[in-house]
Design an enzyme around this catalytic site. Structure first.
Site, PDB file in Angstrom:
ATOM      1  N   HIS A 133       0.849  -1.194   0.000  1.00 19.71           N
ATOM      2  CA  HIS A 133       0.000   0.000   0.000  1.00 19.71           C
ATOM      3  C   HIS A 133       0.883   1.242   0.000  1.00 19.71           C
ATOM      4  O   HIS A 133       1.590   1.514   0.966  1.00 19.71           O
ATOM      5  CB  HIS A 133      -0.892  -0.022   1.251  1.00 19.71           C
ATOM      6  CG  HIS A 133      -1.859   1.105   1.323  1.00 19.71           C
ATOM      7  ND1 HIS A 133      -3.217   0.936   1.178  1.00 19.71           N
ATOM      8  CD2 HIS A 133      -1.671   2.429   1.522  1.00 19.71           C
ATOM      9  CE1 HIS A 133      -3.825   2.092   1.296  1.00 19.71           C
ATOM     10  NE2 HIS A 133      -2.907   3.021   1.507  1.00 19.71           N
TER      11      HIS A 133
ATOM     12  N   HIS B  63      -2.008   1.903  -5.453  1.00 15.25           N
ATOM     13  CA  HIS B  63      -2.127   3.365  -5.353  1.00 15.25           C
ATOM     14  C   HIS B  63      -0.954   4.040  -6.077  1.00 15.25           C
ATOM     15  O   HIS B  63      -0.477   5.088  -5.658  1.00 15.25           O
ATOM     16  CB  HIS B  63      -2.163   3.830  -3.894  1.00 15.25           C
ATOM     17  CG  HIS B  63      -3.286   3.263  -3.092  1.00 15.25           C
ATOM     18  ND1 HIS B  63      -4.607   3.515  -3.382  1.00 15.25           N
ATOM     19  CD2 HIS B  63      -3.290   2.441  -2.004  1.00 15.25           C
ATOM     20  CE1 HIS B  63      -5.382   2.883  -2.507  1.00 15.25           C
ATOM     21  NE2 HIS B  63      -4.598   2.215  -1.677  1.00 15.25           N
TER      22      HIS B  63
ATOM     23  N   ARG C 132      -0.975   7.811  -6.907  1.00 15.73           N
ATOM     24  CA  ARG C 132      -1.372   8.677  -5.783  1.00 15.73           C
ATOM     25  C   ARG C 132      -0.884  10.117  -5.946  1.00 15.73           C
ATOM     26  O   ARG C 132      -1.568  11.061  -5.570  1.00 15.73           O
ATOM     27  CB  ARG C 132      -0.849   8.099  -4.471  1.00 15.73           C
ATOM     28  CG  ARG C 132      -1.347   8.832  -3.240  1.00 15.73           C
ATOM     29  CD  ARG C 132      -0.841   8.196  -1.973  1.00 15.73           C
ATOM     30  NE  ARG C 132      -1.435   6.914  -1.695  1.00 15.73           N
ATOM     31  CZ  ARG C 132      -2.628   6.740  -1.142  1.00 15.73           C
ATOM     32  NH1 ARG C 132      -3.382   7.782  -0.859  1.00 15.73           N
ATOM     33  NH2 ARG C 132      -3.088   5.530  -0.887  1.00 15.73           N
TER      34      ARG C 132
ATOM     35  N   ASP D 124     -10.666  -0.757  -4.692  1.00 17.35           N
ATOM     36  CA  ASP D 124     -10.781  -0.407  -3.268  1.00 17.35           C
ATOM     37  C   ASP D 124     -12.250  -0.265  -2.894  1.00 17.35           C
ATOM     38  O   ASP D 124     -12.602   0.502  -2.002  1.00 17.35           O
ATOM     39  CB  ASP D 124     -10.028   0.889  -2.936  1.00 17.35           C
ATOM     40  CG  ASP D 124      -8.791   0.633  -2.091  1.00 17.35           C
ATOM     41  OD1 ASP D 124      -8.413  -0.535  -1.943  1.00 17.35           O
ATOM     42  OD2 ASP D 124      -8.206   1.597  -1.577  1.00 17.35           O
TER      43      ASP D 124
ATOM     44  N   SER E  64     -12.061   2.443   2.696  1.00 17.70           N
ATOM     45  CA  SER E  64     -12.029   3.844   3.107  1.00 17.70           C
ATOM     46  C   SER E  64     -11.094   4.655   2.225  1.00 17.70           C
ATOM     47  O   SER E  64     -10.087   4.149   1.732  1.00 17.70           O
ATOM     48  CB  SER E  64     -11.576   3.955   4.564  1.00 17.70           C
ATOM     49  OG  SER E  64     -10.250   3.476   4.707  1.00 17.70           O
TER      50      SER E  64
END
Length: 218
Positions: free
Chosen positions: A24, A53, A56, A114, A118
């Site tokens: 992650h 990610h 990002r 995802d 969250s």
């Protein structure tokens, strides 16, 4: 980190599973430094890791592009919010096109949603500003945008959500249309690429754009 990765690899070998370590990625300045060091200092293969990610922020994306071009696997997270994109997050469909244009093998790229996870938004001091929720519907939306807005070939765009994750995670019977595989089929409107029908293991779940089967809490 190396010990955990080695144990995951051994567990995968013994169980016949992938044993992949999903890494992650955050906004930290170190980016992929820990992963690059692990690959340089151990005999663990790059296929053992799937950093997610990867879009990002612009810096992490560029680092991920170089990592994938060298043979590493990378994953884009399709769930996002407009504020994240405004702050520099690379949209998945755009990131896919840019990686392909840069010579990255499409087999090394995956999209995941995802979904229902969250999406925390922190300020510059690390304090939580708000909490969003990931959406499973974002997954195909980014595939569709990759084709219609970014000019990515449909076969390549579909590969990042079908055969690639199935191969990397050793999901037998998934990801391809083949004799003996599970009859999981998504039917698209050829003009709009909207989802028109869904079949899971030979059972219709959606047909003509109408859901036929709902979840326990719907």
């Amino acid at each position: 980190f190396a010990r955990v990765a080695a144990e995951a690899r051994r567990g995968g070998i013994l169980s016949g599973k992938a044993g992949v370590v999903n890494v992650h990625m955050g906004d930290g300045a170190r980016g992929l430094a820990m992963l690059r060091r692990l690959l340089a200092e151990t005999e663990l293969p790059a296929a053992q890791f799937l950093p997610t990610h990867i879009g990002r922020n612009p810096q992490l994306f560029e680092e991920g592009l170089a990592y994938a071009r060298a043979g590493g696997l990378v994953d884009f997270t399709t769930s996002t919010v407009p504020a994240f994109l405004a702050e520099g997050e690379v949209k998945c469909s755009t990131g896919l096109r840019r990686m392909l244009d840069a010579g990255v093998d499409v087999a090394n790229i995956t999209f995941t949603s995802d979904g229902q996870g969250s999406l925390p938004d922190f300020d510059e001091h690390g304090r939580l500003r708000r909490l969003e929720i990931g959406r499973v519907t974002s997954l195909f939306a980014e595939v569709r945008d990759a084709v219609r807005q970014e000019g990515v070939a449909l076969a390549a765009a579909l590969q990042v959500i079908t055969s690639n994750p199935a191969r990397i995670l050793k999901l037998r019977g998934k990801g391809t249309l083949a004799a003996g595989a599970d009859a999981d089929i998504v039917l698209l409107d050829p003009a709009t690429l909207a989802i028109d029908g869904v079949i899971a293991k030979g059972r219709w779940l959606m047909r003509g754009g109408r859901p036929l089967v709902r979840g326990a809490f719907e």
